[in-house]
Design a protein around this motif. Structure first.
Motif, PDB file in Angstrom:
ATOM      1  N   GLY A   1       0.819  -1.217   0.000  1.00  0.00           N
ATOM      2  CA  GLY A   1       0.000   0.000   0.000  1.00  0.00           C
ATOM      3  C   GLY A   1       0.842   1.252   0.000  1.00  0.00           C
ATOM      4  O   GLY A   1       0.321   2.363   0.013  1.00  0.00           O
ATOM      5  N   VAL A   2       2.151   1.081  -0.026  1.00  0.00           N
ATOM      6  CA  VAL A   2       3.083   2.201  -0.120  1.00  0.00           C
ATOM      7  C   VAL A   2       4.296   1.699  -0.898  1.00  0.00           C
ATOM      8  O   VAL A   2       4.700   0.544  -0.747  1.00  0.00           O
ATOM      9  N   GLU A   3       4.846   2.530  -1.753  1.00  0.00           N
ATOM     10  CA  GLU A   3       5.964   2.123  -2.593  1.00  0.00           C
ATOM     11  C   GLU A   3       7.087   3.152  -2.512  1.00  0.00           C
ATOM     12  O   GLU A   3       6.835   4.342  -2.301  1.00  0.00           O
ATOM     13  N   PRO A   4       8.344   2.702  -2.671  1.00  0.00           N
ATOM     14  CA  PRO A   4       9.450   3.665  -2.726  1.00  0.00           C
ATOM     15  C   PRO A   4       9.335   4.542  -3.957  1.00  0.00           C
ATOM     16  O   PRO A   4       8.632   4.208  -4.926  1.00  0.00           O
ATOM     17  N   LYS A   5      10.014   5.658  -3.936  1.00  0.00           N
ATOM     18  CA  LYS A   5       9.947   6.590  -5.056  1.00  0.00           C
ATOM     19  C   LYS A   5      10.455   5.946  -6.344  1.00  0.00           C
ATOM     20  O   LYS A   5      11.348   5.109  -6.324  1.00  0.00           O
ATOM     21  N   GLU A   6       9.844   6.343  -7.451  1.00  0.00           N
ATOM     22  CA  GLU A   6      10.257   5.869  -8.763  1.00  0.00           C
ATOM     23  C   GLU A   6      10.534   7.064  -9.668  1.00  0.00           C
ATOM     24  O   GLU A   6      10.087   8.183  -9.407  1.00  0.00           O
TER      25      GLU A   6
END
Length: 250
Positions: free
Chosen positions: A93-98
């Motif tokens: 539900g949360v992802e590192p920056k891309e």
């Protein structure tokens, strides 16, 4: 989108980490022979140790945690990762920056940019390539070429044609969290899922109890004030309940 899935099964007792590395190396070697429109090849491995020993939810009143990966990584993920016996900790539900590269159509037309050639250039400068094997002192090493940029500015300065045109002249480049197409809830608030996995040789009950102690410290972290970390399932409770049941039956 179209895709294909290939499943591989191995004899009991195989070291899946080694097998996964070997499969990854083979895929890297044959990638130049695949059709040019093939998308990314994803490799997943699964065994019984891939069942989480702890599952929980993280929420905060009035705060969208899906845009706070770095905070959660530093104050939640990393402390749990350091627990002895923990193999992996996942947030859902949360992802590192891309990195997002959005071409500006008017600029592309103005400078008559060959988009196909540009895509090939970007693939080439960012690709990790297996260059072959080298032997030294009786040991065999796989040699790789890693393509990376140190900053958004460095990527923007990439020269994309013989005229000296730079990527930043024709594209908007952003480094940010990707949008999440789904949501989870806890007590009426947006929430993040937490899963903790143990090492294959670790004792489940000991790992879970150690994780519980760290989670108690996380809940008292002043930098996480207002954030609620709730464990809703753990294997240690199931194991101890089963043992208690056997004792009573005995």
């Amino acid at each position: 989108p179209d895709g294909a899935e290939i499943e591989m099964e191995f004899a009991w007792g195989q070291d899946l980490d080694v097998v996964r590395m070997q499969v990854s190396e083979k895929m890297d070697q044959i990638k130049p022979e695949l059709p040019p429109d093939i998308g990314p090849v994803l490799i997943f491995s699964f065994n019984t140790n891939d069942i989480p020993v702890v599952q929980g939810r993280i929420s905060a009143d009035g705060v969208n945690l899906s845009e706070n990966y770095e905070l959660l990584e530093a104050r939640v993920l990393n402390p749990i990762r350091r627990v002895q016996g923990v193999a992996r900790v996942d947030l859902d539900g949360v992802e590192p920056k891309e990195l997002f590269i959005d071409l500006v159509l008017d600029k592309v037309k103005e400078h008559r940019v060959d988009v196909g050639r540009l895509v090939e250039l970007l693939d080439g400068v960012s690709a990790n390539m297996v260059l072959g094997e080298a032997t030294q002192d009786g040991l065999r090493y796989t040699v790789r070429s890693l393509g990376t940029f140190t900053s958004v500015e460095a990527l923007g300065a990439l020269v994309v044609d013989e005229r000296g045109l730079r990527l930043s002249d024709i594209a908007e480049i952003n480094f940010e969290e990707p949008p999440i197409a789904y949501g989870r809830r806890l007590d009426g608030h947006d929430a993040i899922a937490l899963q903790v996995y143990k090492e294959s040789t670790a004792n489940t009950v000991e790992v879970v109890h150690a994780v519980d102690r760290v989670m108690a410290e996380i809940n008292d972290d002043p930098l996480l004030e207002g954030i609620n970390l709730l464990v809703w399932e753990d294997q240690a409770e199931q194991i101890t309940s089963g043992v208690d049941g056997l004792k009573k039956a005995g």
